[in-house]
Design a protein around this motif. Structure first.
Motif, mmCIF file in Angstrom:
data_model
loop_
_atom_site.group_PDB
_atom_site.id
_atom_site.type_symbol
_atom_site.label_atom_id
_atom_site.label_comp_id
_atom_site.label_asym_id
_atom_site.label_seq_id
_atom_site.Cartn_x
_atom_site.Cartn_y
_atom_site.Cartn_z
ATOM 1 N N GLU A 31 31.212 -7.882 8.395
ATOM 2 C CA GLU A 31 32.226 -6.832 8.571
ATOM 3 C C GLU A 31 31.988 -5.691 7.576
ATOM 4 N N LEU A 32 31.671 -6.040 6.352
ATOM 5 C CA LEU A 32 31.414 -5.021 5.326
ATOM 6 C C LEU A 32 30.179 -4.194 5.688
ATOM 7 N N ARG A 33 29.104 -4.851 6.125
ATOM 8 C CA ARG A 33 27.893 -4.113 6.529
ATOM 9 C C ARG A 33 28.186 -3.178 7.698
ATOM 10 N N ALA A 34 28.980 -3.637 8.640
ATOM 11 C CA ALA A 34 29.317 -2.807 9.798
ATOM 12 C C ALA A 34 30.107 -1.575 9.366
ATOM 13 N N ARG A 35 31.052 -1.761 8.441
ATOM 14 C CA ARG A 35 31.823 -0.605 7.954
ATOM 15 C C ARG A 35 30.929 0.371 7.202
ATOM 16 N N HIS A 36 29.998 -0.142 6.391
ATOM 17 C CA HIS A 36 29.079 0.730 5.650
ATOM 18 C C HIS A 36 28.179 1.504 6.618
ATOM 19 N N GLN A 37 27.663 0.815 7.618
ATOM 20 C CA GLN A 37 26.784 1.478 8.583
ATOM 21 C C GLN A 37 27.530 2.572 9.328
ATOM 22 N N ALA A 38 28.762 2.295 9.734
ATOM 23 C CA ALA A 38 29.563 3.303 10.436
ATOM 24 C C ALA A 38 29.827 4.504 9.532
ATOM 25 N N ALA A 39 30.118 4.241 8.262
ATOM 26 C CA ALA A 39 30.376 5.334 7.320
ATOM 27 C C ALA A 39 29.122 6.179 7.103
ATOM 28 N N LEU A 40 27.958 5.527 7.000
ATOM 29 C CA LEU A 40 26.709 6.272 6.818
ATOM 30 C C LEU A 40 26.402 7.160 8.022
ATOM 31 N N LEU A 41 26.591 6.632 9.206
ATOM 32 C CA LEU A 41 26.334 7.444 10.399
ATOM 33 C C LEU A 41 27.324 8.597 10.512
ATOM 34 N N LYS A 42 28.557 8.354 10.104
ATOM 35 C CA LYS A 42 29.565 9.420 10.126
ATOM 36 C C LYS A 42 29.187 10.531 9.134
ATOM 37 N N LEU A 43 28.713 10.129 7.943
ATOM 38 C CA LEU A 43 28.267 11.125 6.955
ATOM 39 C C LEU A 43 27.053 11.896 7.449
ATOM 40 N N ARG A 44 26.134 11.183 8.097
ATOM 41 C CA ARG A 44 24.938 11.849 8.638
ATOM 42 C C ARG A 44 25.339 12.881 9.682
ATOM 43 N N LYS A 45 26.279 12.515 10.530
ATOM 44 C CA LYS A 45 26.740 13.427 11.579
ATOM 45 C C LYS A 45 27.400 14.663 10.969
ATOM 46 N N LYS A 46 28.221 14.451 9.953
ATOM 47 C CA LYS A 46 28.903 15.567 9.301
ATOM 48 C C LYS A 46 27.897 16.485 8.600
ATOM 49 N N ALA A 47 26.921 15.907 7.908
ATOM 50 C CA ALA A 47 25.903 16.705 7.214
ATOM 51 C C ALA A 47 25.081 17.504 8.212
ATOM 52 N N LEU A 48 24.764 16.894 9.327
ATOM 53 C CA LEU A 48 24.003 17.577 10.370
ATOM 54 C C LEU A 48 24.777 18.778 10.907
ATOM 55 N N GLN A 49 26.071 18.601 11.149
ATOM 56 C CA GLN A 49 26.894 19.694 11.653
ATOM 57 C C GLN A 49 27.004 20.818 10.622
ATOM 58 N N GLU A 50 27.175 20.466 9.355
ATOM 59 C CA GLU A 50 27.276 21.487 8.312
ATOM 60 C C GLU A 50 25.973 22.265 8.168
ATOM 61 N N LYS A 51 24.845 21.542 8.255
ATOM 62 C CA LYS A 51 23.539 22.197 8.165
ATOM 63 C C LYS A 51 23.363 23.175 9.319
ATOM 64 N N ALA A 52 23.673 22.736 10.518
ATOM 65 C CA ALA A 52 23.530 23.594 11.696
ATOM 66 C C ALA A 52 24.456 24.800 11.588
ATOM 67 N N ARG A 53 25.685 24.581 11.123
ATOM 68 C CA ARG A 53 26.641 25.685 10.975
ATOM 69 C C ARG A 53 26.099 26.733 9.990
ATOM 70 N N ALA A 54 25.545 26.274 8.872
ATOM 71 C CA ALA A 54 25.005 27.201 7.870
ATOM 72 C C ALA A 54 23.792 27.963 8.418
ATOM 73 N N GLU A 55 22.903 27.241 9.118
ATOM 74 C CA GLU A 55 21.721 27.902 9.689
ATOM 75 C C GLU A 55 22.126 28.936 10.735
ATOM 76 N N LEU A 56 23.111 28.581 11.554
ATOM 77 C CA LEU A 56 23.570 29.522 12.581
ATOM 78 C C LEU A 56 24.230 30.749 11.957
ATOM 79 N N ALA A 57 24.986 30.551 10.910
ATOM 80 C CA ALA A 57 25.625 31.680 10.228
ATOM 81 C C ALA A 57 24.567 32.610 9.642
ATOM 82 N N TRP A 58 23.515 32.038 9.047
ATOM 83 C CA TRP A 58 22.447 32.843 8.472
ATOM 84 C C TRP A 58 21.713 33.623 9.564
#
Length: 137
Positions: A31-58
């Motif tokens: 259960e702990l590994r599953a929660r960690h994996q979900a959190a990591l993927l959520k962070l990856r998704k958020k970082a990807l969106q922020e990166k794309a937003r910054a690149e598009l703004a530039w």
């Protein structure tokens, strides 16, 4: 009939209790590994969106500068780069979703296996108790 090994280990109440405790610990770890994996993927998704937003703004800023300088060709190139960034963002998001689905399915399978192991150990424990009662009679 029980083999000599099962009499010493499989039928032992202490061993069964230990095995049940280990299975419970494995379930909690899963259960702990599953929660960690979900959190990591959520962070990856958020970082990807922020990166794309910054690149598009530039790129949008560069495009406006080129339009101001009346460089239509450069502005078109910036628009093409924006489309490329959006396409790559969608591809990455699809990959993340695919990974989430894979990890979720694998988690459910491991969880089911651990629960089945727990049930088997419980049955072994109950059988050992019954055999001990029969032996005492």
């Amino acid at each position: 009939q029980w083999s000599e090994v099962s009499q010493h280990y499989g039928a032992s109440s202490t061993f069964c209790s230990f095995s049940l405790a280990m299975t419970e610990q494995c379930l909690r770890g899963e259960e702990l590994r599953a929660r960690h994996q979900a959190a990591l993927l959520k962070l990856r998704k958020k970082a990807l969106q922020e990166k794309a937003r910054a690149e598009l703004a530039w790129l949008c800023h560069q495009k406006r500068c080129l339009e101001y300088l009346q460089d239509g060709e450069g502005a078109s190139a910036m628009a093409a780069k924006q489309c490329k960034i959006l396409r790559e963002l969608k591809e990455e998001q699809a990959e993340i979703q695919h990974l989430q689905n894979i990890y979720k399915a694998a988690h459910q399978e491991r969880k089911l296996l651990l629960k089945q192991q727990k049930e088997i150990l419980m049955m072994q424990h109950l059988t050992a108790q019954l055999q001990e009662k029969l032996h005492n009679l």
